[in-house]
Design a protein around this motif. Sequence first.
Motif, PDB file in Angstrom:
ATOM      1  N   GLY A  71      72.448 -86.796 -95.436  1.00  0.00           N
ATOM      2  CA  GLY A  71      71.779 -88.048 -95.753  1.00  0.00           C
ATOM      3  C   GLY A  71      70.269 -87.953 -95.582  1.00  0.00           C
ATOM      4  N   VAL A  72      69.843 -87.347 -94.496  1.00  0.00           N
ATOM      5  CA  VAL A  72      68.404 -87.143 -94.273  1.00  0.00           C
ATOM      6  C   VAL A  72      67.835 -86.242 -95.360  1.00  0.00           C
ATOM      7  CG1 VAL A  72      66.698 -86.139 -92.705  1.00  0.00           C
ATOM      8  CG2 VAL A  72      68.576 -87.508 -91.789  1.00  0.00           C
TER       9      VAL A  72
ATOM     10  N   GLU B  28      68.924 -85.876 -98.443  1.00  0.00           N
ATOM     11  CA  GLU B  28      68.855 -86.606 -99.717  1.00  0.00           C
ATOM     12  C   GLU B  28      67.594 -87.457 -99.772  1.00  0.00           C
ATOM     13  OE1 GLU B  28      70.781 -86.458-102.348  1.00  0.00           O
ATOM     14  OE2 GLU B  28      72.451 -85.259-101.601  1.00  0.00           O
ATOM     15  N   THR B  29      67.290 -88.125 -98.674  1.00  0.00           N
ATOM     16  CA  THR B  29      66.076 -88.941 -98.629  1.00  0.00           C
ATOM     17  C   THR B  29      64.828 -88.077 -98.789  1.00  0.00           C
ATOM     18  OG1 THR B  29      67.162 -90.566 -97.194  1.00  0.00           O
ATOM     19  CG2 THR B  29      64.754 -90.549 -97.207  1.00  0.00           C
ATOM     20  N   ALA B  30      64.825 -86.918 -98.128  1.00  0.00           N
ATOM     21  CA  ALA B  30      63.686 -86.008 -98.234  1.00  0.00           C
ATOM     22  C   ALA B  30      63.563 -85.441 -99.644  1.00  0.00           C
ATOM     23  CB  ALA B  30      63.834 -84.875 -97.216  1.00  0.00           C
TER      24      ALA B  30
ATOM     25  N   ASP C 234      64.407 -86.960-102.445  1.00  0.00           N
ATOM     26  CA  ASP C 234      63.802 -88.023-103.266  1.00  0.00           C
ATOM     27  C   ASP C 234      62.293 -88.090-103.041  1.00  0.00           C
ATOM     28  OD1 ASP C 234      66.217 -88.784-104.425  1.00  0.00           O
ATOM     29  OD2 ASP C 234      66.636 -90.291-102.879  1.00  0.00           O
ATOM     30  N   ALA C 235      61.883 -87.949-101.786  1.00  0.00           N
ATOM     31  CA  ALA C 235      60.455 -87.973-101.467  1.00  0.00           C
ATOM     32  C   ALA C 235      59.742 -86.786-102.093  1.00  0.00           C
ATOM     33  CB  ALA C 235      60.256 -87.981 -99.953  1.00  0.00           C
TER      34      ALA C 235
ATOM     35  N   ARG D  36      71.865 -81.834-107.190  1.00  0.00           N
ATOM     36  CA  ARG D  36      71.264 -82.072-105.875  1.00  0.00           C
ATOM     37  C   ARG D  36      71.884 -81.089-104.877  1.00  0.00           C
ATOM     38  NH1 ARG D  36      68.454 -86.988-105.868  1.00  0.00           N
ATOM     39  NH2 ARG D  36      68.577 -87.166-103.604  1.00  0.00           N
TER      40      ARG D  36
END
Length: 216
Positions: free
Chosen positions: A10-11, A13-15, A17-18, A35
């Motif tokens: 989860g972390v 995936e957020t990174a 996107d960033a 991904r």
Amino acid sequence: MQEPQLSDQGVFETALDALMALDPRLVPLVEVAGRPALRRRPPGFAGLAAVVVAQQLSVASARAIHGRVEALLGGAPTVERLLAATPEALRGAGLSAPKIRTLTGIARALADGVVDLDAVARLPADEAADILTRLPGVGLWTADIYLLFCLGRGDAFPQGDLALQVAMGEAFELPGRCTPQGLLAIAEDWRPLRGVAAHLLWAYYGARRARQGAPA
């Protein structure tokens, strides 16, 4: 932006996107590779030993040899278990003579307190890599891979990795494989998410070779 601690998918995936917001040139790589999954290994000697075993091997070969080493040692490698194994037994598990020397040298150095891996985990990435390279047979590639896979450092970036160099050359349509210096220069735009970009480039490298019918 602070360097993320890549603790779970989860972390990651957020990174990711960033990262794509930071550099839209990477969006087409996700379209090709999908991904990527976060690669994690345990910290400490067990994880470092896995990184050493994987040096210059395919993923499948490294996984097979590591499995035989674990079977020989009766579990995940520890300093004590490794030092108790004979070179002949380690060779029988599939380790080369140089890797046996490296693993036993690292184990002895850790046992003697030359490096404290728990303390390394608390240091800034550059300082941590410098200390890790004091261990026998540990170069910058091994140090950066340990920081990325075992400690989850989101900005660790193994510029000497051949697959990353090839993937960068293909993704950015360079004349050939990207040099380590060129790779590092391009990746400067991705701080503090260079480790996330490395995951994406590895996935892109594998996807390209799968489409070409070659082993990834």
